[in-house]
Design an enzyme around this catalytic site. Sequence first.
Site, short mmCIF file in Angstrom:
data_model
loop_
_atom_site.label_atom_id
_atom_site.label_comp_id
_atom_site.label_asym_id
_atom_site.label_seq_id
_atom_site.Cartn_x
_atom_site.Cartn_y
_atom_site.Cartn_z
N LEU A 46 0.80 -1.23 0.00
CA LEU A 46 0.00 0.00 0.00
C LEU A 46 0.83 1.28 0.00
CD1 LEU A 46 -2.78 -1.13 2.50
CD2 LEU A 46 -2.64 -1.52 0.05
N CYS A 47 2.15 1.17 -0.09
CA CYS A 47 3.01 2.36 -0.22
C CYS A 47 2.97 2.82 -1.68
CB CYS A 47 4.45 2.02 0.14
SG CYS A 47 4.99 2.68 1.69
N HIS A 48 2.86 4.12 -1.88
CA HIS A 48 2.87 4.66 -3.24
C HIS A 48 4.30 4.70 -3.78
CE1 HIS A 48 -0.91 6.29 -1.62
NE2 HIS A 48 -1.32 6.30 -2.87
N MET B 56 8.15 6.45 5.12
CA MET B 56 8.47 5.03 4.96
C MET B 56 9.78 4.83 4.20
SD MET B 56 6.23 3.88 6.85
CE MET B 56 6.93 2.24 6.76
N GLU B 57 10.06 5.72 3.26
CA GLU B 57 11.32 5.62 2.51
C GLU B 57 12.51 5.89 3.42
OE1 GLU B 57 8.12 5.64 -0.33
OE2 GLU B 57 8.47 6.90 1.43
N ASP C 228 24.96 -7.66 8.52
CA ASP C 228 25.36 -8.72 7.59
C ASP C 228 26.86 -8.71 7.32
OD1 ASP C 228 24.97 -10.83 5.58
OD2 ASP C 228 25.50 -9.24 4.16
#
Length: 160
Positions: A76-78, A114-115, A129
């Site tokens: 649902l992220c654009h 969100m980005e 990692d």
Amino acid sequence: MTSALTHLGAQGEANMVDVGDKEETTRTAIAEGFVSMQPETLKTILAGNAKKGDVLGTARIAGIMAAKKTHELIPLCHPLLLTKISVDIEPDHALPGLKVTALARVTGKTGVEMEALTAASVACLTIYDMAKAVDRAMLISGIRLVEKTGGKSGDYKVGA
């Protein structure tokens, strides 16, 4: 704080928010995260002596790449036409470890929180990692939005 979840329909079903009628504005978001580690691990990373190579440079690029793919990772992220992404990584000898700060910017109809959060998260994961061979006890913590500007909901800053 908004009381309604914007991604839920009347029956509680998940929906992508329609941003078609929103004004385009410049929006910026800053997120951070931390990777705690043994002092010797931090020393190895800062000296550029990790077996996998340049930990800081690789984590920086991984964070930038992740921000550009956020819409593919989070439902649902654009998809956004990002105008800037930066990932800064600084030693924090008090942890000991590394502090990751990610900035994302767009001129568009929806925010870039969100980005920025994805960039910070993936940069932290990449540090883990690349250094796990010498320190499996590293701890990723404190991933959060620090600041956001622009958009209808107004500005936000931690502690303000």
